[in-house]
Structure formats: structure tokens, C-alpha cells
Design a protein around this motif. Structure first.
Motif, PDB file in Angstrom:
ATOM      1  N   ARG A  59      40.694  37.792  32.350  1.00 39.18           N
ATOM      2  CA  ARG A  59      40.626  36.592  33.184  1.00 39.18           C
ATOM      3  C   ARG A  59      41.950  36.337  33.908  1.00 39.18           C
ATOM      4  NH1 ARG A  59      38.167  31.779  30.012  1.00 39.18           N
ATOM      5  NH2 ARG A  59      37.142  31.175  31.940  1.00 39.18           N
ATOM      6  N   TYR A  62      42.182  37.535  37.546  1.00 38.54           N
ATOM      7  CA  TYR A  62      41.414  36.886  38.603  1.00 38.54           C
ATOM      8  C   TYR A  62      42.296  36.020  39.483  1.00 38.54           C
ATOM      9  CZ  TYR A  62      37.220  37.922  35.750  1.00 38.54           C
ATOM     10  OH  TYR A  62      36.228  38.521  35.029  1.00 38.54           O
ATOM     11  N   SER A  65      43.367  36.484  43.337  1.00 39.70           N
ATOM     12  CA  SER A  65      42.485  37.453  43.992  1.00 39.70           C
ATOM     13  C   SER A  65      41.878  36.833  45.244  1.00 39.70           C
ATOM     14  CB  SER A  65      41.347  37.864  43.055  1.00 39.70           C
ATOM     15  OG  SER A  65      41.860  38.510  41.927  1.00 39.70           O
ATOM     16  N   CYS A  68      36.401  39.918  45.317  1.00 39.80           N
ATOM     17  CA  CYS A  68      35.902  40.284  43.996  1.00 39.80           C
ATOM     18  C   CYS A  68      34.541  40.959  44.126  1.00 39.80           C
ATOM     19  CB  CYS A  68      35.784  39.022  43.143  1.00 39.80           C
ATOM     20  SG  CYS A  68      35.102  39.334  41.514  1.00 39.80           S
ATOM     21  N   TRP A  86      30.070  35.378  34.944  1.00 45.05           N
ATOM     22  CA  TRP A  86      31.148  36.090  35.652  1.00 45.05           C
ATOM     23  C   TRP A  86      31.518  35.346  36.933  1.00 45.05           C
ATOM     24  CZ3 TRP A  86      33.806  39.287  32.957  1.00 45.05           C
ATOM     25  CH2 TRP A  86      33.211  40.088  31.983  1.00 45.05           C
ATOM     26  N   VAL A  90      35.123  33.694  37.975  1.00 52.87           N
ATOM     27  CA  VAL A  90      35.822  34.097  39.201  1.00 52.87           C
ATOM     28  C   VAL A  90      36.136  32.885  40.067  1.00 52.87           C
ATOM     29  CG1 VAL A  90      35.547  35.317  41.401  1.00 52.87           C
ATOM     30  CG2 VAL A  90      34.955  36.460  39.261  1.00 52.87           C
ATOM     31  N   ALA A  94      39.934  32.308  40.425  1.00 48.86           N
ATOM     32  CA  ALA A  94      40.442  32.851  41.686  1.00 48.86           C
ATOM     33  C   ALA A  94      40.363  31.808  42.798  1.00 48.86           C
ATOM     34  CB  ALA A  94      39.664  34.101  42.086  1.00 48.86           C
ATOM     35  N   VAL A 100      33.232  37.110  47.433  1.00 50.42           N
ATOM     36  CA  VAL A 100      32.561  37.758  46.303  1.00 50.42           C
ATOM     37  C   VAL A 100      31.363  38.558  46.787  1.00 50.42           C
ATOM     38  CG1 VAL A 100      31.445  37.425  44.053  1.00 50.42           C
ATOM     39  CG2 VAL A 100      33.243  35.842  44.795  1.00 50.42           C
TER      40      VAL A 100
END
Length: 189
Positions: A59, A62, A65, A68, A86, A90, A94, A100
């Protein structure tokens, strides 16, 4: 776990497939320099372990970021059912603006009647959650570069747009002289 994240990374960075990939312990790293939007961009890709026991370690990667890839195995329903957690991790770690993409890996097995997550089901989930969606095959290389580059290009465009949208600092002033602010002896604030 076992959805092919490391194989996707290896396929993208090295354009090769590793048949006997071992499970990732913690985090692995890969990098690739690409041309995007007329710029030379170095993509730094962190491959985090999928097992629950490594979650506290993974984690941390993340944060910061800008893109992803959340990967599930089209032949494994359980991997698809874990996507909401998940995605929540994120977005929490993030940030809500992270780009994503949902990736259904092992598309090469779809024709072998091994598919348990339909393309339509995953596409609908992606649409409902503002995600991009691709189905890839690390084994054959199908759409692997396309997926990574789409996320990178979208994130780069978003970063460029954010830089352009930042307002230039301006000075604001208020004229406090008596003739501009007073009308009939009263302040006009």
C-alpha cells in the motif's frame, strides 16, 4: 494473487513471457522509456504482491502514483470479486484523480472455454467506476503495450492539463480612498 501482474510487467518491459513466474514477495520494479505526446517519458512501474499478507507493504507504493493497473484473471471469479477493495485502496492512497485501468488478463484462455468473467461484466464495472478497461494476454502480448501506454498517455495529458489550469498568481487590491468607496457618506463594501 496469480493473475499475471508480474508477467504483464515483464511482457511490457522486456517483450517476453516467463512461463514459470514465481509469486511476487512485496514489490518488484520495472522501468521503460517511451515516446508519448512528443515527449520522452520514463515509466516507473511498481508491481505489488497480490497476497493479503503483503498488503501493508504494498500500500505504501500507491502514494504519489498517477496511474494504476488493477489486474484480474478472466478465468478466476475470485480475482474479479476483489477489485472493489483494490480500487478503494488505490483511490484512498493515490488520490481520486489517479488514472486507473481495469485489466482482464489471460485473454488467450477465453477461447478455451475457461473464461468465468465476461468482457461485458467487466466493462460495465469499469464504466460504473470511471475506469478504462482492456483484456490482455501476457502470454501472447495481446494489448499489453496498448494498456500500459493508454494509462501513461492519459496520466500525462491529465498532468499537462493540471499544470495549464493552475492560475497565475495575481495581485488583488482594494481602493480605500474616500471618493471611490463612499456614496452619500456610507461605505459601499
Amino acid at each position: 494473487s496469480g493473475v499475471g501482474k508480474s508477467c504483464l510487467l515483464h511482457r511490457f518491459v522486456e517483450d517476453a513471457f516467463c512461463e514459470d513466474q514465481t509469486q511476487t514477495i512485496g514489490v518488484e520494479f520495472g522501468a521503460k522509456v517511451v515516446q508519448l505526446l512528443g515527449k520522452r517519458v520514463k515509466l516507473q512501474i511498481w508491481d505489488t504482491a497480490g497476497q493479503e499478507r503483503y498488503k501493508s507493504v504494498t500500500r505504501a507504493y500507491y502514494r504519489g502514483s498517477i496511474g494504476c493497473l488493477i489486474v484480474y484473471d478472466i478465468t478466476n471469479r475470485s480475482s474479479f470479486e476483489h477489485i472493489p477493495q483494490w480500487l478503494a485502496d488505490v483511490r484512498q492512497l493515490a488520490g481520486k484523480d489517479v488514472v486507473v485501468m481495469l485489466i482482464g488478463n489471460k485473454a488467450d484462455l477465453a477461447s478455451a472455454d475457461k473464461r468465468v468473467v465476461t468482457h461485458n461484466e467487466a466493462s460495465l464495472y469499469a464504466q460504473e467506476n470511471n475506469l478504462m478497461h482492456f483484456e490482455t494476454s501476457a502470454a501472447t502480448g495481446e494489448l499489453v503495450p496498448d494498456a500500459f501506454l493508454k494509462v501513461a498517455k492519459t496520466a500525462l495529458m491529465q498532468c499537462d492539463a493540471n499544470e495549464e489550469a493552475e492560475p497565475e498568481p495575481t495581485e488583488k487590491s482594494v481602493n480605500l480612498s474616500s471618493d471611490s468607496n463612499e456614496k452619500d457618506g456610507k461605505c459601499q463594501c
